[in-house]
Enzyme design. Structure first.
Site, PDB file in Angstrom:
ATOM      1  N   CYS A 269       0.884  -1.177   0.000  1.00  0.00           N
ATOM      2  CA  CYS A 269       0.000   0.000   0.000  1.00  0.00           C
ATOM      3  C   CYS A 269       0.915   1.218   0.000  1.00  0.00           C
ATOM      4  O   CYS A 269       1.079   1.900   1.002  1.00  0.00           O
ATOM      5  CB  CYS A 269      -0.919  -0.007   1.213  1.00  0.00           C
ATOM      6  SG  CYS A 269      -1.882  -1.525   1.416  1.00  0.00           S
TER       7      CYS A 269
ATOM      8  N   GLY B  16       4.733   7.004  -1.228  1.00  0.00           N
ATOM      9  CA  GLY B  16       6.054   6.488  -1.529  1.00  0.00           C
ATOM     10  C   GLY B  16       7.152   6.725  -0.518  1.00  0.00           C
ATOM     11  O   GLY B  16       8.310   6.394  -0.792  1.00  0.00           O
ATOM     12  N   GLY B  17       6.840   7.256   0.654  1.00  0.00           N
ATOM     13  CA  GLY B  17       7.885   7.518   1.640  1.00  0.00           C
ATOM     14  C   GLY B  17       8.652   6.273   2.029  1.00  0.00           C
ATOM     15  O   GLY B  17       9.887   6.266   2.066  1.00  0.00           O
ATOM     16  N   LYS B  18       7.949   5.200   2.315  1.00  0.00           N
ATOM     17  CA  LYS B  18       8.616   3.969   2.759  1.00  0.00           C
ATOM     18  C   LYS B  18       9.239   3.217   1.584  1.00  0.00           C
ATOM     19  O   LYS B  18      10.290   2.585   1.733  1.00  0.00           O
ATOM     20  CB  LYS B  18       7.632   3.093   3.522  1.00  0.00           C
ATOM     21  CG  LYS B  18       7.083   3.770   4.783  1.00  0.00           C
ATOM     22  CD  LYS B  18       6.095   2.902   5.505  1.00  0.00           C
ATOM     23  CE  LYS B  18       5.475   3.635   6.696  1.00  0.00           C
ATOM     24  NZ  LYS B  18       4.602   4.752   6.291  1.00  0.00           N
TER      25      LYS B  18
ATOM     26  N   ASP C 293      -0.480   0.130  -5.312  1.00  0.00           N
ATOM     27  CA  ASP C 293      -1.525   0.948  -4.705  1.00  0.00           C
ATOM     28  C   ASP C 293      -2.745   0.936  -5.616  1.00  0.00           C
ATOM     29  O   ASP C 293      -2.620   0.786  -6.837  1.00  0.00           O
ATOM     30  CB  ASP C 293      -1.039   2.387  -4.498  1.00  0.00           C
ATOM     31  CG  ASP C 293      -1.859   3.118  -3.442  1.00  0.00           C
ATOM     32  OD1 ASP C 293      -1.435   3.110  -2.266  1.00  0.00           O
ATOM     33  OD2 ASP C 293      -2.921   3.673  -3.774  1.00  0.00           O
TER      34      ASP C 293
ATOM     35  N   ASP D 202      -5.314  -3.850  -6.569  1.00  0.00           N
ATOM     36  CA  ASP D 202      -5.843  -4.095  -5.231  1.00  0.00           C
ATOM     37  C   ASP D 202      -4.942  -5.125  -4.561  1.00  0.00           C
ATOM     38  O   ASP D 202      -4.889  -6.287  -4.973  1.00  0.00           O
ATOM     39  CB  ASP D 202      -7.277  -4.616  -5.336  1.00  0.00           C
ATOM     40  CG  ASP D 202      -7.902  -4.895  -3.970  1.00  0.00           C
ATOM     41  OD1 ASP D 202      -7.192  -4.812  -2.946  1.00  0.00           O
ATOM     42  OD2 ASP D 202      -9.110  -5.198  -3.935  1.00  0.00           O
TER      43      ASP D 202
ATOM     44  N   CYS E 224      -0.648   3.732  11.192  1.00  0.00           N
ATOM     45  CA  CYS E 224      -0.420   5.001  11.899  1.00  0.00           C
ATOM     46  C   CYS E 224      -1.596   5.277  12.836  1.00  0.00           C
ATOM     47  O   CYS E 224      -2.086   6.401  12.931  1.00  0.00           O
ATOM     48  CB  CYS E 224      -0.208   6.154  10.931  1.00  0.00           C
ATOM     49  SG  CYS E 224      -1.560   6.423   9.761  1.00  0.00           S
TER      50      CYS E 224
END
Length: 451
Positions: free
Chosen positions: A278, A282-284, A302, A329, A403
């Site tokens: 997911c 794109g940070g991770k 995604d 998905d 989060c």
């Protein structure tokens, strides 16, 4: 020439200083109440209304502050007005929130400016007949403030904390069960603070110290984040971040310190094949590329093509040479890519969640999330885990992260998953809570290894 914050008065005569940022903030409150996401609405509003840096900052402070304090401001409306807040016409209610927030929460705003601009907005915003109501309530708030008046406190401890810290009652009731009174108050305090601005340094292109010195050269102070080897906390900032040194060169990106801790849990190695299920924005995924030294293969999946476009832009700037994107998905990925069965050494499930650990960063989240939505998210998270496990190779590692601080989405979710899959072992599990002293969002992570 008028300043960007000046707008002509309702009668077309003398310009009213500071009216534009307040009008934009008022429109944001209305948009969020109608269902818009605060960050998306803010970005759109600032794009459509060119303003100075100071006025842009004022818009954000007013809008986000009033959204966070919605319940507390309603309590003041109930105390000062003749009509309960819940029965006020919404457009009037949000304008009164804007004025009250300035008077009761922003010491740097002169009282006259708060009252006069609110009354003028009523006149220019087709609330002319209610302008006297706005004037009367805000002046009553001024008198109450100067007299040291406070809100009447509910007898129930949960209702008292919910009113004082402007949190939904259902959430406070749960917090008292999960964390006790002291823990609940710490969470509430952290949720109402302005979040820290954390940067993640791209170790492939520069070092933390070089970025710190480059920022210092333009007057931006920063300090290393002890828990994050590539993290810097900006302690004083101004202007457009995209104009800071190193941004265009991909030397750093913005990423909360708690989020920076997730990708290393996978222990990515050069040459690994990794799935970020997911992934957007794109940070991770880009962090994984950096940790692998650009050697290997990272697939970022995604459901949203638009969000993956943002990921592609970030990857292009930061250097995503081994990063691939797929619109799909993730819970049904095996049907789309049957050849992917057992083909990933590492899988990151950064699951859709209630986001209750990011209330400071997302001002509207506290009013958007409901217990019923949490129940639906738990089902979705379970489907993701079940759908992705067959893609993990023998001896591989899966990291589940959210989060949020809700146990049903975190500890309970993983306990149930492990109960269904004895071939998995739990290597590490951690719940980070929003920290009012040191900063950082609330994050949960679980490290699962496949035998």
């Amino acid at each position: 020439m008028l300043s960007s914050s000046s707008v002509a008065a309702s009668d077309g005569s003398v310009p009213v200083p500071g009216l534009l940022p307040r009008r934009v903030a008022w429109e944001l409150l209305q948009a969020v109440a109608a269902g818009a996401y605060a960050d998306v609405a803010l970005e759109r509003a600032l794009r459509q209304n060119p303003m100075s840096g100071a006025d842009r900052g004022l818009v954000m402070e007013l809008a986000y502050g009033a959204i966070r304090q919605r319940q507390w401001l309603d309590a003041w409306l109930d105390r000062l007005g003749k009509v309960p807040a819940c029965k006020q016409p919404p457009v009037l209610r949000w304008l009164l929130h804007l004025g009250l927030y300035q008077i009761l929460r922003m010491q740097r705003i002169p009282a006259a400016a708060a009252v006069n601009t609110s009354v003028e907005l009523a006149k220019t915003g087709k609330l002319a007949r209610l302008a006297p109501v706005v004037n009367g309530i805000l002046r009553a708030a001024l008198r109450a403030r100067d007299a040291g008046m406070v809100l009447l406190e509910p007898e129930d401890s949960a209702a008292r904390l919910a009113q004082a810290e402007s949190l939904p009652l259902w959430l406070v009731e749960q917090l008292l069960v999960w964390r006790g009174e002291v823990g609940a108050e710490l969470f509430a305090r952290a949720s109402n603070q302005v979040p820290t601005l954390d940067l993640r340094i791209n170790r492939r292109r520069t070092s933390r110290e070089k970025v710190r010195l480059a920022l210092e050269a333009i007057g931006v102070e920063s300090t290393p984040i002890e828990s994050c080897p590539d993290g810097l906390m900006v302690t004083g900032s101004a202007g457009d971040l995209s104009q800071w040194p190193g941004y265009q060169q991909g030397h750093w990106c913005v990423q909360d310190r708690s989020s920076q801790l997730v990708a290393p849990l996978l222990r990515p190695q050069p040459g690994d094949r990794i799935l970020d299920a997911c992934a957007a924005p794109g940070g991770k995924a880009t962090h994984l590329v950096e940790l692998m030294g650009g050697s290997g293969e990272v697939w970022a999946v995604d459901r949203s093509a638009g969000r993956l476009k943002r990921l592609a832009d970030n990857a292009a700037r930061l250097g995503g040479d081994c990063l691939n994107a797929l619109v799909a998905d993730a819970s049904n990925l095996l049907a789309v890519k049957p050849s992917w069965r057992g083909s990933f050494q590492r899988i990151l499930v950064d699951a859709p969640c209630s986001g209750l650990g990011t209330l400071a960063r997302h001002a509207d989240a506290r009013w958007r999330v409901t217990p019923l939505q949490v129940e639906g998210l738990v089902i979705l998270q379970s489907k993701l885990l079940e759908g992705l496990l067959p893609l993990l190779s023998s001896g591989g590692r899966l990291v589940y992260a959210t989060c949020t601080i809700h146990p049903a989405e975190n500890f309970d979710q993983i306990e149930a998953f492990l109960g269904r899959h004895p071939e998995l072992s739990l290597s590490q599990e951690q719940q980070l809570w929003p920290d009012p002293e040191h900063g950082g969002d609330g994050f949960y992570s679980a490290v699962l290894d496949l035998s």
